[in-house]
Enzyme design. Structure first.
Site, PDB file in Angstrom:
ATOM      1  CG  HIS A   1      -0.454   0.189   2.531  1.00 29.07           C
ATOM      2  ND1 HIS A   1      -0.194  -0.849   3.394  1.00 29.07           N
ATOM      3  CD2 HIS A   1      -0.143   1.315   3.207  1.00 29.07           C
ATOM      4  CE1 HIS A   1       0.246  -0.372   4.540  1.00 29.07           C
ATOM      5  NE2 HIS A   1       0.295   0.946   4.452  1.00 29.07           N
TER       6      HIS A   1
ATOM      7  CG  ASP B   1       0.450  -4.179   2.798  1.00 24.04           C
ATOM      8  OD1 ASP B   1       0.961  -3.602   1.824  1.00 24.04           O
ATOM      9  OD2 ASP B   1      -0.332  -3.617   3.574  1.00 24.04           O
TER      10      ASP B   1
ATOM     11  CB  SER C   1       2.595   1.527   6.580  1.00 26.68           C
ATOM     12  OG  SER C   1       1.325   1.515   7.165  1.00 26.68           O
TER      13      SER C   1
END
Length: 729
Positions: free
Chosen positions: A89, A226, A663
């Site tokens: 992402h 991810d 992240s």
């Protein structure tokens, strides 16, 4: 706060550490500054760390010199050739930018099998390598006086900041910033190497990288792949340079080795990254406003804008593709906000904070000198919080107005023309010469992230929300430009907007870029309706901004006083005191561990390949590639199997303390080897930005064995597997 500038963004809490405080901190709580690592040495070693904790305090040594920021996400070097791994992402915008309906990389994935196949990331992409952090508190506070107005204090701090940054960036290869710690009690100059040539190397198909989509977001069990890869390029002289086919891969001082065997339950893990912001020291009034008003209202805006985009762009159209990155961003935080609301409603967080504040006030009053010094700051801070909330509806609307592209870009372009009439040092941050490359690239990005029909629909929605505001908060410039009366006339508004968009040429990239060099006089003579909007609304917008800065400056006077007392109070109780996140490099540590979030529910620490098959429906977001499903049914685990679960682990839970910005953070084992990438938290830990719970807080990591398994058997990314350094027991 309305002014989304450095002072607002860097208002974070910090604290001084001592041996007595350290002993009171929960084992896995805290996003620690590297400088604190020697102080918590015993905890790290007893927890399982095998490398010298002192190494974790140096930006020049392994592993911190392999940890980088993407300016919103974290990442790390995993080869000596500038290869960077982060979350899917986090590279999603670059995948979307390079996609077309004929070559949909979001759907198919992307793999450059050689460096010549790598493609430029979305314009404005950066890789930042932190090189130094220096205390500049005295320099920032130079010439400040207690009798200053809010705007005077704001501007003085801003001027001092710009001077420090200018000196730091004199070589033109670094990006520097000044971050506030302890809500202005301390300031530090952060010096980062800024790598400007960033290229997309690899991203699995969205059916892997976003498997489970928004349905599984913040949930467990999770089966999301991810991850994605960038590569950093520099000029042949080894210095950062703009994109050029002649550039060469950056050679980092060190890189992470990949622990192909991964981790098992209860193993020590740590993560190094750039968490964005936490708010664990806010007042009860701020907490109540945030959870009972801001989160519900902001979520409604986000969900409505998503619905507006989807309703105005067919699912398989180029228009929808242009907005996929926007939808993903809006959806992520919409669900975050909803979960915040629900967590708050089922907790006693507010009551506990109110009780804490009563004890704090009682502690202050026990000492007359202490009370005289700090009680005025507390009452002043509470008054400012109340004052700020009086215009919260308009402030929120102003914040979301930027999602209407053409009027917003016109505002930015005209502001640039106005600022360029000043000496560079006096310009507003964002409009200085140091910002021009980014500014230009932001205009270029619009080409792949804009559609007239969608933009018009978003602006229509925003003006509808504007008409719902208290008429006392309406703005004359908005009413005039969009011909709004006392009641919304949808047909009249549609006709007005059709005319504005038809006459504007700001949807043309060349036109937008040309406006960067225009004068204020050129803007005032323009017939473009959105340029006219920017000119006609400028004075009103600047008046609002000045008001915002006045309030902000007053906060910058009161918060440091409040926090100095609060730190002393926590010290007296032996409570944990550590810096709130502020996008600077932090380290968090813990263990691989499940949890029991509610009665009868036990979350195991690992998910497996078989879980992908169990969830799969063939319909997005549970539509794993058919080849992957076949490999799983064949039980082709290869060397990536974890015997304890009799499968390849996909994701795992751990007790790391994280927030947004983490992240892509490298999750490391006790030797500092890569075992996964942080990408999410569980539902119960969302409120951790405000209220940490050692039992419920869990971070979700994509396991390195799943990454390697997909790269080996599904995507055949042999070139990257060979480039990385694998370690096996």
């Amino acid at each position: 706060m309305k002014t989304n500038k450095w002072l607002t963004q860097s208002l974070v809490v910090g604290a001084f550490m001592s041996a007595t405080l350290i002993s009171a901190v929960h084992a896995d709580e805290g996003m620690w500054e590297p400088s604190q690592m020697p102080e918590i040495r015993d905890r790290l070693v007893s927890g399982g760390l095998k490398i010298d904790p002192a190494n974790l305090s140096s930006f020049e040594d392994f592993p911190l010199n392999a940890i980088v920021s993407l300016g919103g996400c974290s990442a790390s070097f995993v080869s000596p050739k500038g290869l960077v791994v982060t979350n899917h992402h986090c590279v999603y915008g670059s995948v979307q930018y390079n996609s077309t309906t004929e070559n949909n990389l979001l759907e198919d994935g992307f793999l450059a099998r050689s460096m010549t196949d790598e493609v430029p990331a979305v314009p404005g992409s950066r890789i930042y390598v932190t090189e130094a952090v220096t205390d500049v508190t005295n320099k920032m506070n130079k010439n400040l006086r207690d009798d200053m107005s809010g705007i005077e204090r704001y501007k003085m701090l801003e001027d001092n900041r710009k001077a420090l940054i200018s000196d730091c960036e004199s070589t033109n290869i670094h990006r520097c910033d000044v971050s506030a710690f302890h809500q202005g009690m301390e300031y530090r100059l952060i010096k980062r190497l800024e790598i400007r040539d960033v290229r997309l190397v690899y991203a699995p198909a969205t059916s892997i990288g976003k498997y489970g989509g928004d349905i599984d977001n913040w949930q467990w069990p999770r089966h999301t792949g991810d991850w994605g890869f960038y590569r950093a390029y520099v000029g042949k002289d080894g210095k950062p340079a703009d994109y050029s086919k002649d550039n060469v891969p950056y050679t980092s001082k060190s890189f992470l080795k990949v622990a192909a065997d991964g981790v098992k339950e209860n193993d020590f893990v740590m993560a190094a990254g750039y968490p964005g912001r936490t708010n664990r020291y806010r007042t009860s009034d701020e907490i109540e406003n945030q959870f009972t008003w801001y989160y519900p209202e902001a979520r409604a805006y986000r969900e409505d804008i998503i619905a507006t985009i989807e309703e105005s762009s067919p699912a398989d159209s180029q228009a929808r593709l242009n907005y996929e990155s926007t939808i993903s961003y809006l959806a992520n935080y919409a669900k975050n906000f909803q979960s915040m609301e629900e967590s708050f409603q089922h907790s006693d967080f507010l009551a506990r904070r109110q009780q804490q504040e009563k004890k704090f006030a009682g502690w202050l009053k026990k000492d007359s000198a202490r009370a005289a010094k700090y009680m005025p700051a507390i009452s002043g801070l509470n008054a400012l919080v109340a004052q700020e909330q009086t215009t919260r509806q308009l402030d929120l609307w102003r914040g979301y107005f930027s999602y209407a592209t053409l009027p917003s870009v016109a505002e930015d372009l005209y502001r640039l023309a106005v600022e360029r009439e000043k000496p560079d040092a006096e310009r507003e941050p964002g409009y200085q010469e140091r910002d021009m490359t980014r500014f230009k690239q932001s205009l270029e990005r619009i080409t792949h992230r804009y559609d007239e029909t969608v933009d018009k629909a978003i602006l229509t929605y925003l003006l509808g929300r504007y008409m719902e505001l208290d008429p006392a908060q309406h703005l004359a410039s908005v009413d005039k430009q969009f011909r709004l009366g006392n009641k919304l006339d949808e047909k009249k508004l549609a006709k007005t907007l059709n005319g504005l968009y038809k006459k504007s040429s700001l949807d043309d990239e060349a036109v937008r870029l040309a406006w960067m060099d225009k004068s204020v006089a050129d803007f005032k003579k323009s017939k473009d309706p959105f340029i006219q909007w920017a000119v006609n609304s400028f004075d009103e917008r600047m008046a609002l901004e000045e008001h915002d800065k006045e309030i902000e400056g007053q906060f910058l006077h009161q918060r440091p006083l409040y926090m100095s007392a609060f730190v002393a109070f926590n010290r007296s109780l032996g409570l944990p005191v550590y810096a709130d996140a502020n996008s600077s490099l932090r380290i968090t540590y813990g263990h691989v561990k499940g949890n029991q979030p509610k009665d009868g529910l036990l979350n195991l620490p690992f998910t497996t390949l078989e879980g992908i098959v169990e969830k799969d429906t063939g319909v997005e977001p549970f539509n794993a590639p058919k080849e992957e499903l076949a490999l799983i049914r064949e039980k082709k685990y290869g060397p990536y199997k974890l015997d304890a679960i009799n499968s390849v682990p996909v994701n795992f839970l751990c007790t790391l303390d994280i927030t947004g910005g983490n992240s892509g953070s490298a999750t490391l084992n006790s030797k500092g080897e890569l075992v996964g990438l942080l990408f999410d938290g569980v539902y119960e830990s969302i409120i951790g930005d405000w209220d940490f719970d050692d039992d419920l807080n869990r971070a979700i990591v994509v396991d390195i064995r799943y990454i390697l398994w997909v790269m080996t058997y599904l995507d055949k990314a042999d070139n990257l597997l060979e480039e990385m350094s694998m370690v096996r027991k």
